[in-house]
Design an enzyme around this catalytic site. Structure first.
Site, PDB file in Angstrom:
ATOM      1  NE  ARG A  76       9.757  -6.356  11.474  1.00 40.92           N
ATOM      2  CZ  ARG A  76       8.952  -5.464  10.953  1.00 40.92           C
ATOM      3  NH1 ARG A  76       7.689  -5.357  11.382  1.00 40.92           N
ATOM      4  NH2 ARG A  76       9.336  -4.636  10.010  1.00 40.92           N
ATOM      5  N   GLY A  77      11.094  -3.669  13.554  1.00 36.96           N
ATOM      6  CA  GLY A  77      10.609  -2.365  13.118  1.00 36.96           C
ATOM      7  C   GLY A  77      11.135  -1.337  14.103  1.00 36.96           C
ATOM      8  CB  ALA A  78      13.011   1.818  13.557  1.00 39.58           C
ATOM      9  CD  GLN A  99      11.668  -8.455   7.548  1.00 40.05           C
ATOM     10  OE1 GLN A  99      11.903  -8.913   6.433  1.00 40.05           O
ATOM     11  NE2 GLN A  99      12.635  -8.184   8.403  1.00 40.05           N
ATOM     12  NE  ARG A 119      17.517  -6.104  14.331  1.00 42.95           N
ATOM     13  CZ  ARG A 119      16.609  -6.019  13.346  1.00 42.95           C
ATOM     14  NH1 ARG A 119      15.342  -5.720  13.619  1.00 42.95           N
ATOM     15  NH2 ARG A 119      16.959  -6.219  12.095  1.00 42.95           N
ATOM     16  CG  ASP A 127      15.527   0.200  10.278  1.00 43.33           C
ATOM     17  OD1 ASP A 127      15.061  -0.026   9.140  1.00 43.33           O
ATOM     18  OD2 ASP A 127      15.158  -0.403  11.299  1.00 43.33           O
ATOM     19  CG  ASN A 146      13.757   0.883   5.206  1.00 36.27           C
ATOM     20  OD1 ASN A 146      13.381   0.739   6.376  1.00 36.27           O
ATOM     21  ND2 ASN A 146      13.012   0.494   4.191  1.00 36.27           N
ATOM     22  CE  LYS A 147      14.770  -5.672   7.019  1.00 36.44           C
ATOM     23  NZ  LYS A 147      15.841  -6.314   7.831  1.00 36.44           N
TER      24      LYS A 147
HETATM   25  O1  MRU Z   1      14.753  -5.985  10.320  1.00 38.60           O
HETATM   26  P1  MRU Z   1      13.473  -5.249  10.562  1.00 38.60           P
HETATM   27  O2  MRU Z   1      12.261  -6.031  10.210  1.00 38.60           O
HETATM   28  O3  MRU Z   1      13.429  -4.661  11.959  1.00 38.60           O
HETATM   29  O4  MRU Z   1      13.534  -4.007   9.563  1.00 38.60           O
HETATM   30  C1  MRU Z   1      12.483  -3.083   9.600  1.00 38.60           C
HETATM   31  C2  MRU Z   1      12.580  -2.012   8.588  1.00 38.60           C
HETATM   32  O5  MRU Z   1      13.521  -1.923   7.826  1.00 38.60           O
HETATM   33  C3  MRU Z   1      11.472  -0.991   8.611  1.00 38.60           C
HETATM   34  O6  MRU Z   1      11.260  -0.481   7.325  1.00 38.60           O
HETATM   35  C4  MRU Z   1      11.855   0.171   9.542  1.00 38.60           C
HETATM   36  O7  MRU Z   1      12.285  -0.311  10.776  1.00 38.60           O
HETATM   37  C5  MRU Z   1      10.706   1.094   9.747  1.00 38.60           C
HETATM   38  S1  MRU Z   1       9.393   0.384  10.712  1.00 38.60           S
HETATM   39  C6  MRU Z   1       8.233   1.620  10.880  1.00 38.60           C
END
Ligand code: MRU
Length: 357
Positions: free
Chosen positions: A52-54, A200, A95, A241, A251-252
């Protein structure tokens, strides 16, 4: 496979024709790796948050497409192209919010134009996936160098979710300045909000920063306003994201609330993200698709119920922070403090031709 080394962990690895991912669902209890050999497994790993993470899901999808291409059997190039496009659409659907997924897959597919031989095209796709991963490491380092200029020795900084090394090729985005400060003997006190529902912040950011010897304190999501006031937090920095053309940022879930609190308490609210997270096709945050995830993430913790059976749940994975609440956007090309629409546009104009497709 279990990790026993103390070196920073690369969450996405390619070895001998196989994709190996750090299983981020199991951290910090278990440091396990999973080996993937098909695009279906890659789709599932992205969808289930194994990775996970963009930026990390973009890199993973790129390797997933290279894996899928390798498995094509036949000698007709048009059929090969059609198959690769089908696989691209399939992986894109894992996603919806992080645009890095679409961006990475489009970069791979675009190189097919330069080929007409299947064997050559297969190795070109894999080469491009490696290139995207290598590039992301440099990009994150540059984001960190720029963001480092925003903070001072002794600062207390709050971050949300995990925008760190394991969410990217290395260093992370929002966490990158923390690694650079550590290298240079500059001390920050980091506060990580836990980030319900899948934690996270609690599971990943604390674990990652502790491994690097960075001072980190965990708080629950509802402690943010009180902590900013009582611990004199200097700034909030988060990842992204997808950033729309006007600077609105997905973002999250919880990020929008943090930005409102930052405004009310008069501290800066920073977004750190690579150009690959900026989507100029989308004019404002209203157009960004927000992923809704299964109710079980909210009603259960692993197998334990934390709500009555049958409870109705709303579980958006992301929210949109309007650009007027953002003090600066930090990219690998520098820091934008205002006038986001024009400045984001300029970033891409000035980068045209510099990026290899
Ligand atoms: O659902 P996730 O854990 O993929 O969400 C991740 C985030 O919101 C991060 O802040 C974003 O992807 C940036 S990661 C460098």
């Amino acid at each position: 496979m279990t990790n026993t080394s103390t070196k920073p962990i690369q969450s996405v690895q390619w070895h001998d024709g196989k994709l190996i991912l750090l299983d981020q669902r199991m951290l910090p209890l278990e440091t396990n790796f999973v080996t993937l050999q098909t695009s279906e497994q890659v789709w599932e790993a992205i969808h289930s948050l194994t990775v996970r993470g963009a930026p990390a899901i973009g890199i993973t999808a790129a390797y997933g497409l290279a894996l899928a291409a390798e498995q094509f059997v036949g000698d007709n190039f048009d059929e090969f192209k059609h198959y690769v496009h089908q696989q691209q659409h399939f992986l894109t659907s894992a996603r919806p919010t992080a645009v890095n997924l679409t961006w990475a897959l489009e970069r791979l597919v675009s190189i097919l134009q330069a080929h007409n031989d299947i064997t050559e095209a297969k190795s070109a796709l894999l080469k491009k996936a490696h290139e995207i991963q290598r590039e992301d490491e440099h990009v994150c380092r540059s984001i960190g160098e720029h963001a480092f200029l925003l903070f001072n020795d002794g600062d207390r900084i709050l971050t949300h979710c995990n925008a760190g090394g394991i969410a990217t090729a290395k260093y992370g985005t929002a966490l990158a300045p923390f690694y650079i400060a550590k290298e240079r003997g500059v001390h920050y006190q980091i506060f990580a909000s836990e980030t319900r529902p899948v934690l996270q912040g609690a599971r990943l950011t604390t674990w990652e920063l502790q491994q690097a010897g960075i001072d980190v304190t965990l708080i629950t999501d509802n402690m943010v306003a009180h902590t900013i006031k009582t611990k004199n937090i200097n700034a909030i920095i988060v990842g992204a994201d997808r950033i729309a053309a006007n600077g609105d940022t997905a973002n999250k879930i919880g990020t929008f609330g943090l930005a409102l609190i930052a405004k009310a308490l008069n501290i800066p609210f920073y977004v750190a993200a690579p150009l690959s997270t900026i989507d100029l096709q989308i004019r404002s945050g209203d157009e960004i698709p927000i992923e809704e995830r299964q109710a079980r993430e909210v009603t259960h913790w692993h197998d334990k119920a934390v709500a009555p059976d049958g409870t109705q749940v709303f579980n958006p994975a992301f929210d949109i922070t309007p650009h007027h609440l953002i003090s600066a956007i930090i990219t690998e090309k520098g820091i934008i403090h205002d006038n986001f629409e024009a400045e984001l546009h300029n970033l891409f104009e000035n980068t045209k031709g510099a990026q290899t497709k």
